[in-house]
Structures are given as structure tokens and as C-alpha cells.
Design an enzyme around this catalytic site. Structure first.
Site, mmCIF file in Angstrom:
data_model
loop_
_atom_site.group_PDB
_atom_site.id
_atom_site.type_symbol
_atom_site.label_atom_id
_atom_site.label_comp_id
_atom_site.label_asym_id
_atom_site.label_seq_id
_atom_site.Cartn_x
_atom_site.Cartn_y
_atom_site.Cartn_z
ATOM 1 N N CYS A 107 -128.885 169.753 -12.338
ATOM 2 C CA CYS A 107 -130.148 170.347 -12.754
ATOM 3 C C CYS A 107 -131.283 169.853 -11.852
ATOM 4 O O CYS A 107 -131.399 168.669 -11.576
ATOM 5 C CB CYS A 107 -130.462 169.980 -14.204
ATOM 6 S SG CYS A 107 -129.326 170.717 -15.375
ATOM 7 N N SER A 144 -125.615 168.365 -20.139
ATOM 8 C CA SER A 144 -124.440 169.158 -19.792
ATOM 9 C C SER A 144 -124.391 169.525 -18.315
ATOM 10 O O SER A 144 -123.449 170.169 -17.871
ATOM 11 C CB SER A 144 -124.425 170.451 -20.615
ATOM 12 O OG SER A 144 -125.587 171.222 -20.325
ATOM 13 N N CYS A 145 -125.404 169.128 -17.560
ATOM 14 C CA CYS A 145 -125.526 169.604 -16.180
ATOM 15 C C CYS A 145 -125.631 168.453 -15.210
ATOM 16 O O CYS A 145 -126.461 167.563 -15.388
ATOM 17 C CB CYS A 145 -126.760 170.497 -16.054
ATOM 18 S SG CYS A 145 -127.076 171.068 -14.377
ATOM 19 N N GLY A 146 -124.822 168.470 -14.168
ATOM 20 C CA GLY A 146 -124.881 167.407 -13.189
ATOM 21 C C GLY A 146 -125.804 167.689 -12.035
ATOM 22 O O GLY A 146 -126.070 166.816 -11.220
#
Length: 268
Positions: A111, A107-109
Site C-alpha cells: 500500500c 492486508s496489503c504489503g
């Protein structure tokens, strides 16, 4: 290589009815360890399909290297996931990679990015590119929905697709992560030699500034998102000369930046 989906048992509850057994198709989520010229860079949590596209797209959308700098991509299956090594042509040192020290969650670009200066970086300015009719966007949305095989099966994935100016689907990719889906699309476009400037990209997710950043680095002048954009996404779209369309539905959409690339189709 693992399949993109699997089935697991569950129980279905509905008001006024007894619990019923249910078998639910689910998307797989696998650790993908990405190395650059043999040096570990990051771990992405992704659907184990089109992983070579994911690696190629990540390298380009993260501004690590240009498409022509990539010499090869090798994939090795391990017990705990996949190891992917991107090799570069001599002299094309991958020195611009943002340093990371954590895994990249689906869900994270961003991290694992360690410094604030590495988060919001300057973007190139897009050329004019092509123009599309407003009416082409709902046409593209309908086609994309029909082509989301994994999403239709699991109801748990995102998709990113390239369309040409008249709304014809060129290529689509799916993943549990919205950033991964866009990176996979970028990689597929690079491998096939598709001209990003001649069409537009549709994503089935919200539009954060990372999605704008990736679209710009692919060279696509028009980005369409099903959900809303963030304020920073709009700001970055204006700065990069990107047309940003969001809240896209069958009956309409909102244009937040670059409205000059959209026009009303004249009646037949």
C-alpha cells in the site's frame, strides 16, 4: 503498551434458536507510524505486540537496510497509535526505501508504493541452504497451530514461524496482517541471531509474491504456506532459488518450486 486482544459484546444467531448474548475476543488493530532516522516513512495497521520486531523485520524485508545497519528502535505510545523510529549507524543511510504516500493496510504489503518499478524488484539468489523431509511439514503445521495463542483466542490473525530442519519450532509471531506477521518473525530472528538458512518458514496465509520476496530477503531457502500461491509468487520463487510449498495440510502439500530441497524420509 496496548494488549494484543480485547473483548466486545455481540449476538449469536443459530438456526432454530433465539438470539443469545456473546462476548467475543478480538485482535487489536493499531496504527503504527514508522520513521527512518526520524523521517516519516509509512503507517502500518498492525497488532500492537512485538512492534520492535515488526520495525526491524520491515526494514530488512523491504531492502531498506541490512540487519547490522540498525542501531536502535524506539517506540512511543500516542493517543492515535504507536510511533516507531528506526535509527541507523552512521553511513548506513536508508536510501533504498520504496517511496510511499499511503498507510500500509493490514492486508496489503505494498500500500502506498508510488511507482510500478518499485513493486516487483529484483531479488537476490539464495544459496542451497538446508533440506527437509516431506514428513516434517505436517509436524510443523501441528506445532504451529498449537502455538498460535492469539489466533486460537480470536480466530482473526495470521502467524509466521521459523522451524529447524527436523520440525522443531524456533520462534513464532502473530498479527492481523500476514505481511506484518512475517515482518515480526524476521525482526525476532534478527534480534536473536537465528540462521534463516538452516531451517524453513511456515505462514498461515495465502502466498503472494510479497511473501516470497520477504522470505528471500530474510535468507530463508524454504517457504511453506497453508493457502495457495499466486503465479507471480511461483515465478519469483524460481528466480530466487526459493523452495515454495503451498496448500499445506496434515495429509499433504504441493511443491511449486525448488523440490530438490525436499526428500522422502526413509522408514525406521
Amino acid at each position: 503498551m496496548q494488549s494484543a486482544s480485547a473483548s466486545r459484546p455481540a449476538e449469536q444467531w443459530r438456526a432454530g434458536r433465539a438470539l443469545e448474548p456473546l462476548t467475543r475476543p478480538l485482535p487489536r488493530e493499531t496504527a503504527v507510524g514508522l520513521s527512518l532516522d526520524g523521517r516519516p516513512h509509512t503507517v502500518l495497521m498492525a497488532t500492537p505486540e512485538d512492534v520492535e520486531d515488526l520495525a526491524r523485520g520491515f526494514v530488512v524485508t523491504e531492502a531498506i537496510a541490512a540487519p547490522g545497519d540498525i542501531a536502535s528502535v524506539t517506540i512511543k505510545e500516542e493517543e492515535r497509535g504507536l510511533l516507531v523510529d528506526v535509527r541507523f549507524h552512521p553511513g548506513a543511510l536508508a536510501s533504498k526505501a520504496r517511496p510511499r504516500n499511503l498507510e500500509g493496510r493490514s492486508s496489503c504489503g505494498l500500500c502506498g508504493v508510488q511507482r510500478l518499478a518499485d513493486v516487483v524488484r529484483p531479488l537476490p539468489t539464495l544459496g542451497q541452504g538446508g533440506r527437509i523431509a516431506h514428513a516434517v511439514i505436517p509436524k510443523a503445521l501441528a506445532r504451529l497451530e498449537a502455538e498460535q495463542a492469539l489466533g486460537r483466542l480470536t480466530r482473526a490473525t495470521h502467524a509466521a514461524a521459523l522451524f529447524d530442519a527436523d520440525g522443531t519450532l524456533v520462534v513464532v509471531r502473530e498479527d492481523v496482517g500476514r505481511h506484518n506477521a512475517l515482518d515480526k518473525l524476521a525482526g525476532a530472528m534478527i534480534a536473536a541471531g537465528h540462521d534463516a538458512a538452516a531451517g524453513f518458514i511456515v505462514v498461515t496465509s495465502r502466498c503472494s509474491f510479497e511473501m516470497v520476496e520477504k522470505a528471500v530477503r530474510i535468507g530463508c531457502p524454504i517457504l511453506v504456506a497453508v493457502s495457495a500461491p499466486t503465479e507471480l509468487a511461483i515465478t519469483k520463487a524460481h528466480e530466487a532459488n526459493l523452495t515454495l510449498v503451498a496448500l499445506a495440510r496434515a495429509d499433504g502439500h504441493a511443491v511449486f518450486a525448488g523440490a530438490e530441497r525436499l526428500f522422502e524420509m526413509e522408514p525406521a
